[in-house]
Design a protein around this motif. Sequence first.
Motif, PDB file in Angstrom:
ATOM      1  N   ALA A 116       0.832  -1.208   0.000  1.00 47.93           N
ATOM      2  CA  ALA A 116       0.000   0.000   0.000  1.00 47.93           C
ATOM      3  C   ALA A 116       0.865   1.255   0.000  1.00 47.93           C
ATOM      4  O   ALA A 116       0.581   2.227  -0.715  1.00 47.93           O
ATOM      5  N   GLU A 117       1.938   1.240   0.786  1.00 45.98           N
ATOM      6  CA  GLU A 117       2.842   2.388   0.838  1.00 45.98           C
ATOM      7  C   GLU A 117       3.562   2.569  -0.495  1.00 45.98           C
ATOM      8  O   GLU A 117       3.721   3.696  -0.981  1.00 45.98           O
ATOM      9  N   LEU A 118       3.976   1.464  -1.080  1.00 44.83           N
ATOM     10  CA  LEU A 118       4.652   1.507  -2.370  1.00 44.83           C
ATOM     11  C   LEU A 118       3.753   2.118  -3.439  1.00 44.83           C
ATOM     12  O   LEU A 118       4.170   3.005  -4.191  1.00 44.83           O
ATOM     13  N   LEU A 119       2.498   1.677  -3.486  1.00 42.79           N
ATOM     14  CA  LEU A 119       1.562   2.198  -4.478  1.00 42.79           C
ATOM     15  C   LEU A 119       1.270   3.676  -4.247  1.00 42.79           C
ATOM     16  O   LEU A 119       1.139   4.450  -5.194  1.00 42.79           O
ATOM     17  N   GLU A 120       1.185   4.067  -2.979  1.00 39.67           N
ATOM     18  CA  GLU A 120       0.954   5.476  -2.677  1.00 39.67           C
ATOM     19  C   GLU A 120       2.095   6.333  -3.198  1.00 39.67           C
ATOM     20  O   GLU A 120       1.878   7.420  -3.752  1.00 39.67           O
ATOM     21  N   LEU A 121       3.315   5.839  -3.039  1.00 42.03           N
ATOM     22  CA  LEU A 121       4.482   6.585  -3.504  1.00 42.03           C
ATOM     23  C   LEU A 121       4.498   6.699  -5.027  1.00 42.03           C
ATOM     24  O   LEU A 121       4.680   7.789  -5.578  1.00 42.03           O
ATOM     25  N   VAL A 122       4.315   5.573  -5.715  1.00 43.69           N
ATOM     26  CA  VAL A 122       4.472   5.600  -7.174  1.00 43.69           C
ATOM     27  C   VAL A 122       3.270   6.237  -7.868  1.00 43.69           C
ATOM     28  O   VAL A 122       3.419   6.817  -8.951  1.00 43.69           O
ATOM     29  N   ASN A 123       2.090   6.145  -7.253  1.00 44.34           N
ATOM     30  CA  ASN A 123       0.925   6.756  -7.881  1.00 44.34           C
ATOM     31  C   ASN A 123       1.016   8.280  -7.891  1.00 44.34           C
ATOM     32  O   ASN A 123       0.350   8.940  -8.686  1.00 44.34           O
ATOM     33  N   GLY A 124       1.845   8.828  -7.006  1.00 42.54           N
ATOM     34  CA  GLY A 124       2.011  10.269  -6.969  1.00 42.54           C
ATOM     35  C   GLY A 124       3.097  10.792  -7.886  1.00 42.54           C
ATOM     36  O   GLY A 124       3.363  11.995  -7.922  1.00 42.54           O
ATOM     37  N   LEU A 125       3.718   9.896  -8.658  1.00 43.48           N
ATOM     38  CA  LEU A 125       4.817  10.292  -9.534  1.00 43.48           C
ATOM     39  C   LEU A 125       4.313  10.678 -10.915  1.00 43.48           C
ATOM     40  O   LEU A 125       3.345  10.104 -11.427  1.00 43.48           O
ATOM     41  N   SER A 126       4.996  11.608 -11.529  1.00 39.13           N
ATOM     42  CA  SER A 126       4.715  11.915 -12.925  1.00 39.13           C
ATOM     43  C   SER A 126       5.309  10.811 -13.787  1.00 39.13           C
ATOM     44  O   SER A 126       6.146  10.023 -13.331  1.00 39.13           O
ATOM     45  N   ASP A 127       4.921  10.759 -15.053  1.00 45.30           N
ATOM     46  CA  ASP A 127       5.489   9.771 -15.966  1.00 45.30           C
ATOM     47  C   ASP A 127       6.998   9.964 -16.110  1.00 45.30           C
ATOM     48  O   ASP A 127       7.751   8.996 -16.258  1.00 45.30           O
ATOM     49  N   GLU A 128       7.427  11.217 -16.060  1.00 45.00           N
ATOM     50  CA  GLU A 128       8.862  11.498 -16.166  1.00 45.00           C
ATOM     51  C   GLU A 128       9.611  10.931 -14.965  1.00 45.00           C
ATOM     52  O   GLU A 128      10.675  10.315 -15.108  1.00 45.00           O
ATOM     53  N   GLN A 129       9.067  11.135 -13.759  1.00 43.68           N
ATOM     54  CA  GLN A 129       9.693  10.584 -12.553  1.00 43.68           C
ATOM     55  C   GLN A 129       9.673   9.063 -12.578  1.00 43.68           C
ATOM     56  O   GLN A 129      10.613   8.409 -12.122  1.00 43.68           O
ATOM     57  N   TRP A 130       8.613   8.492 -13.075  1.00 44.70           N
ATOM     58  CA  TRP A 130       8.428   7.044 -13.150  1.00 44.70           C
ATOM     59  C   TRP A 130       9.529   6.387 -13.985  1.00 44.70           C
ATOM     60  O   TRP A 130      10.046   5.329 -13.634  1.00 44.70           O
ATOM     61  N   MET A 131       9.919   7.046 -15.081  1.00 47.18           N
ATOM     62  CA  MET A 131      10.872   6.455 -16.016  1.00 47.18           C
ATOM     63  C   MET A 131      12.283   7.037 -15.909  1.00 47.18           C
ATOM     64  O   MET A 131      13.206   6.534 -16.556  1.00 47.18           O
ATOM     65  N   ALA A 132      12.478   8.075 -15.100  1.00 43.69           N
ATOM     66  CA  ALA A 132      13.775   8.754 -15.031  1.00 43.69           C
ATOM     67  C   ALA A 132      14.895   7.786 -14.645  1.00 43.69           C
ATOM     68  O   ALA A 132      14.766   7.010 -13.696  1.00 43.69           O
ATOM     69  N   GLN A 133      15.990   7.850 -15.387  1.00 38.96           N
ATOM     70  CA  GLN A 133      17.140   6.989 -15.140  1.00 38.96           C
ATOM     71  C   GLN A 133      18.226   7.780 -14.422  1.00 38.96           C
ATOM     72  O   GLN A 133      18.820   8.696 -14.989  1.00 38.96           O
ATOM     73  N   PRO A 134      18.497   7.482 -13.145  1.00 40.40           N
ATOM     74  CA  PRO A 134      19.529   8.225 -12.415  1.00 40.40           C
ATOM     75  C   PRO A 134      20.923   7.845 -12.889  1.00 40.40           C
ATOM     76  O   PRO A 134      21.106   6.869 -13.630  1.00 40.40           O
ATOM     77  N   GLU A 135      21.914   8.614 -12.471  1.00 36.85           N
ATOM     78  CA  GLU A 135      23.294   8.315 -12.850  1.00 36.85           C
ATOM     79  C   GLU A 135      23.720   6.951 -12.311  1.00 36.85           C
ATOM     80  O   GLU A 135      24.467   6.218 -12.950  1.00 36.85           O
ATOM     81  N   LYS A 136      23.251   6.642 -11.103  1.00 37.53           N
ATOM     82  CA  LYS A 136      23.546   5.344 -10.510  1.00 37.53           C
ATOM     83  C   LYS A 136      22.212   4.686 -10.126  1.00 37.53           C
ATOM     84  O   LYS A 136      21.319   5.329  -9.598  1.00 37.53           O
TER      85      LYS A 136
END
Length: 241
Positions: A116-136
Motif C-alpha cells: 500500500a505504501e509503495l503504491l501510494e508513492l508511485v501513484n504520486g509520480l509523474s510519468d517522467e519521474q516514473w521512467m527517469a534513469q539516475p546516474e547510478k
Amino acid sequence: MGVLMVYRLYLESGPQKKKTMVHVVDLPGCVVTGPTTDEALRRTPAVIRHYRELLKKHGVVVECLEDEIQIEVAQHIMEGSWLGNGDPALLVPTDLEPLTAEKRERSIQCAECMRAELLELVNGLSDEQWMAQPEKGRSIRSILQHIFGAEYQYIRGYFGKLDGVKGPGPVETMGRGELLAWMAFVRVRELEAIRAWPVEEQARQSTHGQQIKTASKVMRRMLEHQWEHLLEINDRVGVEI
C-alpha cells in the motif's frame, strides 16, 4: 511512564564490519543497512520507528508506538558469501520456527502495508519521474519490476504454482497501469498459495544448493527484499528517515 520496547537484531557483515545488514526479526521484513556496522546500528532505531508508523498508517494496531526503543544484538554473523547484502544462505532462529497461521497472517499484513505504501508513492509520480534513469541505479519503474519479479520467484519457488498465473509475464513491455494491475492480480494469487500451505508443512526444511529453505525463511526474505527497495524508493522521492 512508557514501556521499554526491546528489539532483537541479527547482523550480517564481513569480519571487518564494513557493509552491514541488520535484521529486526520482531518486525517481519524490517532490515537496516549501513556502510559499517556502527552506522547500520545507529540508523536502526529510526528505521524501526518508520516501520511502525507505516503499519499504523495503513490500519495496523501498533501498541506502545511512542515508547522508548532499545536494540539488542542477538547474533552477528560474519561468515558467509553475500554478507551485508542479504545473504540468501543466512538462517536466523525465527526461520526454523513453523509458519503458523498467526505468524503467516502477521507477515501478510506487513506485506500488504508495504505494498500500500509503495503504491501510494508511485501513484504520486509523474510519468517522467516514473521512467527517469539516475546516474547510478535503476528507474523507479525498474525497481518496481524487480520487486515484483523477485516476489513471484520467492512464492512460486517454495509454495508452488499460482492459480491462473503461468509466469511473471512480459512485464518489460507493460505500460504503467498494466504493470500495476498485473502486480495486484498476481499478489492475490500469491496470498492464496501461502494461505493454502498445509499445516503439516509449516516447519518443513528443504535444501537448495548451499541453502536451507523453510516457509518462515521464504516469507522473511520476501518481506525484507520488498522493504529494502521501498526504502530505496523513499530515498529517491525525498522521504527522510
